[in-house]
Design an enzyme around this catalytic site. Structure first.
Site, PDB file in Angstrom:
ATOM      1  N   LEU A 156       0.830  -1.203   0.000  1.00  0.00           N
ATOM      2  CA  LEU A 156       0.000   0.000   0.000  1.00  0.00           C
ATOM      3  C   LEU A 156       0.864   1.253   0.000  1.00  0.00           C
ATOM      4  O   LEU A 156       1.936   1.279   0.610  1.00  0.00           O
ATOM      5  CB  LEU A 156      -0.904  -0.002   1.239  1.00  0.00           C
ATOM      6  CG  LEU A 156      -1.896  -1.168   1.310  1.00  0.00           C
ATOM      7  CD1 LEU A 156      -2.447  -1.326   2.727  1.00  0.00           C
ATOM      8  CD2 LEU A 156      -3.029  -0.957   0.304  1.00  0.00           C
ATOM      9  N   ASN A 175      -1.971  -5.443  10.254  1.00  0.00           N
ATOM     10  CA  ASN A 175      -1.593  -6.547   9.371  1.00  0.00           C
ATOM     11  C   ASN A 175      -1.169  -7.728  10.227  1.00  0.00           C
ATOM     12  O   ASN A 175      -0.728  -7.553  11.361  1.00  0.00           O
ATOM     13  CB  ASN A 175      -0.418  -6.122   8.474  1.00  0.00           C
ATOM     14  CG  ASN A 175       0.073  -7.249   7.575  1.00  0.00           C
ATOM     15  OD1 ASN A 175      -0.736  -7.963   6.967  1.00  0.00           O
ATOM     16  ND2 ASN A 175       1.381  -7.426   7.493  1.00  0.00           N
ATOM     17  N   HIS A 217       1.612 -10.721   9.879  1.00  0.00           N
ATOM     18  CA  HIS A 217       2.751 -11.107   9.055  1.00  0.00           C
ATOM     19  C   HIS A 217       3.277 -12.446   9.570  1.00  0.00           C
ATOM     20  O   HIS A 217       3.474 -12.609  10.770  1.00  0.00           O
ATOM     21  CB  HIS A 217       3.839 -10.031   9.129  1.00  0.00           C
ATOM     22  CG  HIS A 217       5.029 -10.362   8.300  1.00  0.00           C
ATOM     23  ND1 HIS A 217       5.024 -10.247   6.927  1.00  0.00           N
ATOM     24  CD2 HIS A 217       6.248 -10.831   8.627  1.00  0.00           C
ATOM     25  CE1 HIS A 217       6.199 -10.632   6.454  1.00  0.00           C
ATOM     26  NE2 HIS A 217       6.958 -10.996   7.464  1.00  0.00           N
ATOM     27  N   LEU A 273       7.386  -1.202   5.032  1.00  0.00           N
ATOM     28  CA  LEU A 273       6.827  -2.534   4.808  1.00  0.00           C
ATOM     29  C   LEU A 273       7.155  -3.480   5.965  1.00  0.00           C
ATOM     30  O   LEU A 273       8.335  -3.711   6.261  1.00  0.00           O
ATOM     31  CB  LEU A 273       7.381  -3.099   3.488  1.00  0.00           C
ATOM     32  CG  LEU A 273       6.754  -4.415   3.032  1.00  0.00           C
ATOM     33  CD1 LEU A 273       5.293  -4.250   2.694  1.00  0.00           C
ATOM     34  CD2 LEU A 273       7.523  -4.969   1.846  1.00  0.00           C
ATOM     35  N   ASP A 274       6.110  -4.002   6.588  1.00  0.00           N
ATOM     36  CA  ASP A 274       6.260  -4.916   7.732  1.00  0.00           C
ATOM     37  C   ASP A 274       7.086  -4.307   8.853  1.00  0.00           C
ATOM     38  O   ASP A 274       7.640  -5.038   9.688  1.00  0.00           O
ATOM     39  CB  ASP A 274       6.861  -6.269   7.293  1.00  0.00           C
ATOM     40  CG  ASP A 274       5.983  -6.990   6.277  1.00  0.00           C
ATOM     41  OD1 ASP A 274       4.762  -6.889   6.388  1.00  0.00           O
ATOM     42  OD2 ASP A 274       6.541  -7.618   5.365  1.00  0.00           O
ATOM     43  N   GLU A 278      -2.119 -17.743  14.232  1.00  0.00           N
ATOM     44  CA  GLU A 278      -2.626 -16.492  13.668  1.00  0.00           C
ATOM     45  C   GLU A 278      -4.100 -16.302  14.007  1.00  0.00           C
ATOM     46  O   GLU A 278      -4.546 -15.214  14.346  1.00  0.00           O
ATOM     47  CB  GLU A 278      -2.451 -16.480  12.137  1.00  0.00           C
ATOM     48  CG  GLU A 278      -1.008 -16.468  11.673  1.00  0.00           C
ATOM     49  CD  GLU A 278      -0.876 -16.206  10.187  1.00  0.00           C
ATOM     50  OE1 GLU A 278      -1.774 -15.598   9.579  1.00  0.00           O
ATOM     51  OE2 GLU A 278       0.148 -16.625   9.595  1.00  0.00           O
TER      52      GLU A 278
HETATM   53  N1  NHR Z   1       1.803  -1.821   2.857  1.00  0.00           N
HETATM   54  C1  NHR Z   1       2.546  -1.014   3.608  1.00  0.00           C
HETATM   55  N2  NHR Z   1       2.723   0.238   3.163  1.00  0.00           N
HETATM   56  N3  NHR Z   1       3.133  -1.391   4.769  1.00  0.00           N
HETATM   57  C2  NHR Z   1       2.987  -2.655   5.186  1.00  0.00           C
HETATM   58  O1  NHR Z   1       3.561  -3.015   6.336  1.00  0.00           O
HETATM   59  C3  NHR Z   1       2.231  -3.591   4.416  1.00  0.00           C
HETATM   60  C4  NHR Z   1       1.640  -3.113   3.225  1.00  0.00           C
HETATM   61  C5  NHR Z   1       0.893  -3.988   2.417  1.00  0.00           C
HETATM   62  C6  NHR Z   1       0.781  -5.312   2.752  1.00  0.00           C
HETATM   63  C7  NHR Z   1       1.365  -7.262   4.175  1.00  0.00           C
HETATM   64  C8  NHR Z   1       2.780  -7.832   3.906  1.00  0.00           C
HETATM   65  C9  NHR Z   1       3.029  -9.132   4.645  1.00  0.00           C
HETATM   66  O2  NHR Z   1       2.510  -9.338   5.750  1.00  0.00           O
HETATM   67  C10 NHR Z   1       1.390  -5.795   3.910  1.00  0.00           C
HETATM   68  C11 NHR Z   1       2.093  -4.935   4.749  1.00  0.00           C
HETATM   69  C12 NHR Z   1       2.736  -7.990   0.125  1.00  0.00           C
HETATM   70  C13 NHR Z   1       4.069  -7.826  -0.185  1.00  0.00           C
HETATM   71  C14 NHR Z   1       4.535  -7.782  -1.625  1.00  0.00           C
HETATM   72  O3  NHR Z   1       5.724  -7.778  -1.884  1.00  0.00           O
HETATM   73  C15 NHR Z   1       4.980  -7.673   0.864  1.00  0.00           C
HETATM   74  C16 NHR Z   1       4.538  -7.689   2.166  1.00  0.00           C
HETATM   75  C17 NHR Z   1       3.186  -7.847   2.475  1.00  0.00           C
HETATM   76  C18 NHR Z   1       2.290  -8.004   1.440  1.00  0.00           C
HETATM   77  N4  NHR Z   1       3.600  -7.718  -2.613  1.00  0.00           N
HETATM   78  C19 NHR Z   1       3.858  -7.626  -4.046  1.00  0.00           C
HETATM   79  C20 NHR Z   1       3.609  -6.203  -4.568  1.00  0.00           C
HETATM   80  O4  NHR Z   1       4.222  -5.875  -5.604  1.00  0.00           O
HETATM   81  C21 NHR Z   1       2.929  -8.511  -4.854  1.00  0.00           C
HETATM   82  C22 NHR Z   1       3.012  -9.959  -4.462  1.00  0.00           C
HETATM   83  C23 NHR Z   1       1.822 -10.762  -4.990  1.00  0.00           C
HETATM   84  O5  NHR Z   1       0.878 -10.189  -5.581  1.00  0.00           O
HETATM   85  O6  NHR Z   1       1.814 -11.989  -4.758  1.00  0.00           O
HETATM   86  O7  NHR Z   1       2.767  -5.454  -4.006  1.00  0.00           O
HETATM   87  O8  NHR Z   1       3.837  -9.967   4.191  1.00  0.00           O
HETATM   88  C1  GAR Z   2      -1.300 -15.845   6.461  1.00  0.00           C
HETATM   89  O1  GAR Z   2      -0.309 -16.768   6.885  1.00  0.00           O
HETATM   90  C2  GAR Z   2      -0.766 -14.436   6.576  1.00  0.00           C
HETATM   91  O2  GAR Z   2       0.048 -14.236   7.697  1.00  0.00           O
HETATM   92  C3  GAR Z   2       0.018 -14.333   5.314  1.00  0.00           C
HETATM   93  O3  GAR Z   2      -0.717 -15.035   4.342  1.00  0.00           O
HETATM   94  C4  GAR Z   2      -1.552 -15.998   4.964  1.00  0.00           C
HETATM   95  C5  GAR Z   2      -2.977 -15.705   4.598  1.00  0.00           C
HETATM   96  O4  GAR Z   2      -3.798 -16.745   4.995  1.00  0.00           O
HETATM   97  N1  GAR Z   2       0.181 -12.971   4.911  1.00  0.00           N
HETATM   98  C6  GAR Z   2       1.100 -12.611   4.031  1.00  0.00           C
HETATM   99  O5  GAR Z   2       1.950 -13.383   3.597  1.00  0.00           O
HETATM  100  C7  GAR Z   2       1.019 -11.177   3.600  1.00  0.00           C
HETATM  101  N2  GAR Z   2       2.018 -10.939   2.613  1.00  0.00           N
HETATM  102  P1  GAR Z   2      -5.387 -16.589   4.942  1.00  0.00           P
HETATM  103  O6  GAR Z   2      -5.763 -16.004   3.592  1.00  0.00           O
HETATM  104  O7  GAR Z   2      -5.868 -17.997   5.084  1.00  0.00           O
HETATM  105  O8  GAR Z   2      -5.807 -15.714   6.086  1.00  0.00           O
END
Ligand code: NHR
Ligand code: GAR
Length: 215
Positions: free
Chosen positions: A92, A106, A108, A143-144, A173
């Site tokens: 985001l 979130n 993670h 991020l995270d 979770e």
């Molecule tokens: N956005 C912000 N700004 N900050 C965080 O802490 C966020 C966020 C959006 C999502 C979840 C996160 C996780 O728990 C989350 C935390 C997606 C990616 C990623 O690389 C990384 C971390 C998380 C979620 N996404 C790719 C992208 O280009 C696409 C990957 C895909 O579509 O499979 O956005 O891990």
């Molecule tokens: C969960 O393990 C969550 O922590 C992880 O994806 C799974 C979703 O499971 N999140 C990420 O990896 C975000 N990047 P669910 O769809 O069954 O809740």
């Protein structure tokens, strides 16, 4: 309290929220489930529970900011108090984060601050770690990297694989994520300049450690 849940896939965490709200463990109404994928199984879970759903497909937008604005437009009519990312897979931008700052969580799948980003379970196994887990945190632009709220750990077993470890982590979770939301609903949890505050105390790195036997 009204909650919106953002998903991209299976939605087992969403299901934990639905179940805890139904039995009164979570004092909240899930007002909307929003997915960036039309085929996310979590949309079915929401429909089965009578919850409103919306899909905003990121591929329909050239810029991340435009996608974020479209999600904000979908959310606005619901006036939610809390937005939770539950397996939501799109990074985001500040456009979205700033609107919901302090009320955006979130989960993670790692013991933050270890293993931000993707493929956390494979990385923990490859590193020879003894423990894996999950962390609920406030979402910030980093991020995270937002302040952790609550964390639970599980052992990594000999000859473990990603699927088995992911399933073990998911069980935890489903306990810690609705718990964090309930703290928020009760007014016990907030974000301020010092970090995540629970019952007036600044939470440490990793947040509250919820270690209990897998019953
Ligand atoms: N956005 C912000 N700004 N900050 C965080 O802490 C966020 C966020 C959006 C999502 C979840 C996160 C996780 O728990 C989350 C935390 C997606 C990616 C990623 O690389 C990384 C971390 C998380 C979620 N996404 C790719 C992208 O280009 C696409 C990957 C895909 O579509 O499979 O956005 O891990
Ligand atoms: C969960 O393990 C969550 O922590 C992880 O994806 C799974 C979703 O499971 N999140 C990420 O990896 C975000 N990047 P669910 O769809 O069954 O809740």
């Amino acid at each position: 309290m009204k909650i919106a849940v953002l998903i991209s896939g299976s939605g087992s965490n969403l299901q934990a929220f639905i179940d805890d709200a139904a039995c009164g463990k979570l004092s909240a109404e899930i007002a909307l489930v929003l997915s960036n994928r039309a085929d996310a199984f979590g949309l079915q879970r929401a429909a089965d529970a009578g919850i409103a759903t919306a899909v905003v497909d990121h591929k329909a937008y050239e810029k991340r900011e435009d996608f974020d604005r479209a999600m904000l437009d979908a959310l606005a009519p619901y006036s939610v108090d809390l937005v939770i990312l539950a397996g939501f897979m799109r990074i985001l931008t500040p456009v979205f984060i700033s609107t919901y700052s302090g009320r955006l969580l979130n989960i993670h799948p790692s013991l933050l601050p270890k293993y931000t980003g993707l493929h956390t379970h494979q990385r923990a196994i490859d590193a020879g770690d003894k423990w894996a887990g999950a962390t609920v945190h406030f979402v910030t632009e980093e991020l995270d990297g937002g302040p952790p709220i609550v964390q639970a750990r599980v052992p990594i077993l000999r000859d473990d694989n990603v699927d088995a470890l992911a399933a073990r982590v998911l069980q935890r979770e489903h306990r810690i994520y609705p718990l964090a939301a309930q703290w928020f609903a009760q007014g016990r949890l907030r974000l301020d300049a010092r970090g995540a505050i629970l019952d007036g105390e600044v939470l440490g790195p990793g947040g509250f450690q919820l270690d209990e036997p897998i019953s």
